[in-house]
Every structure is written in C-alpha cells, then in structure tokens.
Design a protein around this motif. Structure first.
Motif, PDB file in Angstrom:
ATOM      1  N   THR A 195      -6.972   7.461 -16.843  1.00  0.00           N
ATOM      2  CA  THR A 195      -8.204   6.850 -16.357  1.00  0.00           C
ATOM      3  C   THR A 195      -8.122   6.465 -14.887  1.00  0.00           C
ATOM      4  O   THR A 195      -9.142   6.203 -14.266  1.00  0.00           O
ATOM      5  CB  THR A 195      -8.576   5.616 -17.204  1.00  0.00           C
ATOM      6  OG1 THR A 195      -7.443   4.759 -17.321  1.00  0.00           O
ATOM      7  CG2 THR A 195      -9.021   6.041 -18.593  1.00  0.00           C
ATOM      8  N   ARG A 196      -6.904   6.446 -14.339  1.00  0.00           N
ATOM      9  CA  ARG A 196      -6.743   6.163 -12.910  1.00  0.00           C
ATOM     10  C   ARG A 196      -5.455   6.796 -12.424  1.00  0.00           C
ATOM     11  O   ARG A 196      -4.408   6.627 -13.050  1.00  0.00           O
ATOM     12  CB  ARG A 196      -6.692   4.662 -12.664  1.00  0.00           C
ATOM     13  CG  ARG A 196      -6.509   4.295 -11.207  1.00  0.00           C
ATOM     14  CD  ARG A 196      -6.598   2.785 -10.993  1.00  0.00           C
ATOM     15  NE  ARG A 196      -6.334   2.480  -9.610  1.00  0.00           N
ATOM     16  CZ  ARG A 196      -5.390   1.639  -9.184  1.00  0.00           C
ATOM     17  NH1 ARG A 196      -4.644   0.991 -10.043  1.00  0.00           N
ATOM     18  NH2 ARG A 196      -5.215   1.429  -7.901  1.00  0.00           N
ATOM     19  N   VAL A 197      -5.552   7.527 -11.334  1.00  0.00           N
ATOM     20  CA  VAL A 197      -4.377   8.112 -10.684  1.00  0.00           C
ATOM     21  C   VAL A 197      -4.523   7.828  -9.195  1.00  0.00           C
ATOM     22  O   VAL A 197      -5.429   8.334  -8.540  1.00  0.00           O
ATOM     23  CB  VAL A 197      -4.276   9.635 -10.938  1.00  0.00           C
ATOM     24  CG1 VAL A 197      -3.066  10.213 -10.210  1.00  0.00           C
ATOM     25  CG2 VAL A 197      -4.209   9.942 -12.425  1.00  0.00           C
ATOM     26  N   ALA A 198      -3.649   6.981  -8.675  1.00  0.00           N
ATOM     27  CA  ALA A 198      -3.670   6.600  -7.263  1.00  0.00           C
ATOM     28  C   ALA A 198      -2.223   6.516  -6.801  1.00  0.00           C
ATOM     29  O   ALA A 198      -1.309   6.399  -7.622  1.00  0.00           O
ATOM     30  CB  ALA A 198      -4.371   5.252  -7.090  1.00  0.00           C
ATOM     31  N   PRO A 199      -1.978   6.576  -5.499  1.00  0.00           N
ATOM     32  CA  PRO A 199      -0.598   6.463  -5.029  1.00  0.00           C
ATOM     33  C   PRO A 199       0.077   5.189  -5.550  1.00  0.00           C
ATOM     34  O   PRO A 199      -0.397   4.075  -5.317  1.00  0.00           O
ATOM     35  CB  PRO A 199      -0.736   6.432  -3.507  1.00  0.00           C
ATOM     36  CG  PRO A 199      -2.011   7.180  -3.243  1.00  0.00           C
ATOM     37  CD  PRO A 199      -2.911   6.788  -4.383  1.00  0.00           C
ATOM     38  N   GLY A 200       1.129   5.377  -6.334  1.00  0.00           N
ATOM     39  CA  GLY A 200       1.880   4.247  -6.881  1.00  0.00           C
ATOM     40  C   GLY A 200       1.284   3.595  -8.112  1.00  0.00           C
ATOM     41  O   GLY A 200       1.822   2.613  -8.609  1.00  0.00           O
ATOM     42  N   ALA A 201       0.195   4.136  -8.636  1.00  0.00           N
ATOM     43  CA  ALA A 201      -0.451   3.520  -9.803  1.00  0.00           C
ATOM     44  C   ALA A 201      -1.096   4.569 -10.702  1.00  0.00           C
ATOM     45  O   ALA A 201      -1.829   5.434 -10.218  1.00  0.00           O
ATOM     46  CB  ALA A 201      -1.513   2.521  -9.354  1.00  0.00           C
ATOM     47  N   VAL A 202      -0.796   4.475 -11.985  1.00  0.00           N
ATOM     48  CA  VAL A 202      -1.413   5.360 -12.972  1.00  0.00           C
ATOM     49  C   VAL A 202      -1.819   4.507 -14.166  1.00  0.00           C
ATOM     50  O   VAL A 202      -1.054   3.665 -14.635  1.00  0.00           O
ATOM     51  CB  VAL A 202      -0.441   6.476 -13.419  1.00  0.00           C
ATOM     52  CG1 VAL A 202      -0.972   7.221 -14.629  1.00  0.00           C
ATOM     53  CG2 VAL A 202      -0.209   7.458 -12.276  1.00  0.00           C
ATOM     54  N   GLU A 203      -3.032   4.713 -14.627  1.00  0.00           N
ATOM     55  CA  GLU A 203      -3.538   3.992 -15.797  1.00  0.00           C
ATOM     56  C   GLU A 203      -3.822   5.010 -16.896  1.00  0.00           C
ATOM     57  O   GLU A 203      -4.493   6.022 -16.660  1.00  0.00           O
ATOM     58  CB  GLU A 203      -4.821   3.252 -15.432  1.00  0.00           C
ATOM     59  CG  GLU A 203      -5.407   2.439 -16.549  1.00  0.00           C
ATOM     60  CD  GLU A 203      -6.643   1.700 -16.088  1.00  0.00           C
ATOM     61  OE1 GLU A 203      -7.754   2.195 -16.335  1.00  0.00           O
ATOM     62  OE2 GLU A 203      -6.475   0.646 -15.443  1.00  0.00           O
ATOM     63  N   ILE A 204      -3.305   4.722 -18.074  1.00  0.00           N
ATOM     64  CA  ILE A 204      -3.515   5.571 -19.242  1.00  0.00           C
ATOM     65  C   ILE A 204      -4.179   4.713 -20.309  1.00  0.00           C
ATOM     66  O   ILE A 204      -3.730   3.598 -20.577  1.00  0.00           O
ATOM     67  CB  ILE A 204      -2.181   6.134 -19.774  1.00  0.00           C
ATOM     68  CG1 ILE A 204      -1.489   6.973 -18.701  1.00  0.00           C
ATOM     69  CG2 ILE A 204      -2.415   6.946 -21.046  1.00  0.00           C
ATOM     70  CD1 ILE A 204      -0.073   7.397 -19.054  1.00  0.00           C
ATOM     71  N   ARG A 248       0.860  -1.187   0.000  1.00  0.00           N
ATOM     72  CA  ARG A 248       0.000   0.000   0.000  1.00  0.00           C
ATOM     73  C   ARG A 248       0.893   1.233   0.000  1.00  0.00           C
ATOM     74  O   ARG A 248       1.651   1.455   0.952  1.00  0.00           O
ATOM     75  CB  ARG A 248      -0.917  -0.011   1.210  1.00  0.00           C
ATOM     76  CG  ARG A 248      -1.842   1.174   1.248  1.00  0.00           C
ATOM     77  CD  ARG A 248      -2.694   1.147   2.507  1.00  0.00           C
ATOM     78  NE  ARG A 248      -3.337   2.411   2.664  1.00  0.00           N
ATOM     79  CZ  ARG A 248      -4.646   2.597   2.512  1.00  0.00           C
ATOM     80  NH1 ARG A 248      -5.418   1.594   2.219  1.00  0.00           N
ATOM     81  NH2 ARG A 248      -5.161   3.789   2.655  1.00  0.00           N
ATOM     82  N   PHE A 249       0.830   1.993  -1.066  1.00  0.00           N
ATOM     83  CA  PHE A 249       1.649   3.195  -1.194  1.00  0.00           C
ATOM     84  C   PHE A 249       0.912   4.403  -0.625  1.00  0.00           C
ATOM     85  O   PHE A 249      -0.307   4.467  -0.687  1.00  0.00           O
ATOM     86  CB  PHE A 249       1.986   3.466  -2.656  1.00  0.00           C
ATOM     87  CG  PHE A 249       2.882   2.427  -3.271  1.00  0.00           C
ATOM     88  CD1 PHE A 249       4.230   2.388  -2.968  1.00  0.00           C
ATOM     89  CD2 PHE A 249       2.377   1.483  -4.151  1.00  0.00           C
ATOM     90  CE1 PHE A 249       5.056   1.433  -3.528  1.00  0.00           C
ATOM     91  CE2 PHE A 249       3.190   0.525  -4.717  1.00  0.00           C
ATOM     92  CZ  PHE A 249       4.542   0.498  -4.410  1.00  0.00           C
ATOM     93  N   GLU A 250       1.675   5.351  -0.104  1.00  0.00           N
ATOM     94  CA  GLU A 250       1.101   6.590   0.404  1.00  0.00           C
ATOM     95  C   GLU A 250       1.790   7.768  -0.268  1.00  0.00           C
ATOM     96  O   GLU A 250       3.021   7.821  -0.333  1.00  0.00           O
ATOM     97  CB  GLU A 250       1.270   6.671   1.922  1.00  0.00           C
ATOM     98  CG  GLU A 250       0.427   5.647   2.653  1.00  0.00           C
ATOM     99  CD  GLU A 250       0.459   5.829   4.151  1.00  0.00           C
ATOM    100  OE1 GLU A 250       0.629   6.980   4.618  1.00  0.00           O
ATOM    101  OE2 GLU A 250       0.322   4.827   4.855  1.00  0.00           O
ATOM    102  N   ALA A 251       0.985   8.690  -0.756  1.00  0.00           N
ATOM    103  CA  ALA A 251       1.511   9.882  -1.414  1.00  0.00           C
ATOM    104  C   ALA A 251       2.035  10.866  -0.377  1.00  0.00           C
ATOM    105  O   ALA A 251       1.417  11.072   0.657  1.00  0.00           O
ATOM    106  CB  ALA A 251       0.425  10.528  -2.259  1.00  0.00           C
TER     107      ALA A 251
END
Length: 84
Positions: free
Chosen positions: A33-42, A3-6
């Motif tokens: 389409t998704r931006v979360a700590p440690g995860a980005v979806e394009i 679990r990543f924390e920004a």
C-alpha cells in the motif's frame, strides 16, 4: 525525521515486481500500500483462513508481514543490482 534517498530511480517497480513473485503474500491477500525510500507498508485484510483458533490473525502472518516490510524498506535504498 531522517529523509532517505533511493539509489535506484526505479526502486518502486523493483519492489513491486519482487513482491508480486511471492505466492505466500498472494495466499494471505497481502498488498503493497506504500513504497517510498526507506518505508514500505503492507496490508492484509482480515480473513478467517489466516486466523488461529481464537479467530485472531495468526502470529505467523504478522511475522511474515513485518519481515517483508522491513526487508523491502531496506531494499528501497539499495542499488539496482543488489538483492535481498
């Protein structure tokens, strides 16, 4: 799963702003389409103008998306003053 924390509470706005300043992403129709700590979806919709001679999405487009997604995933975990 880790679990990543920004570090920056405004990380999503920072990522979206930076992404929005990339003309190539607009050219190929890419969207975040998704931006979360440690995860980005394009995502990129299929379009004939980004294909190679056999009508498959060009590897250069795939590479650019992978590069951006990985870089921005790391960027979500950086401090507000950091840059990639």
């Amino acid at each position: 799963m880790i679990r990543f924390e920004a570090k920056d509470p405004a990380f999503e706005a920072r990522i979206r702003d930076s992404f929005g300043r990339q003309p190539f992403m607009a050219t190929i129709g890419a969207t975040l389409t998704r931006v979360a700590p440690g995860a980005v979806e394009i995502t990129v919709p299929y379009s004939r103008h980004i294909t190679q001679q056999h009508a498959f999405v060009h590897g250069g487009v795939v590479g650019a998306i992978a590069d951006n997604a990985a870089g921005y995933a790391a960027y979500t975990l950086m401090s507000a003053g950091d840059s990639v």
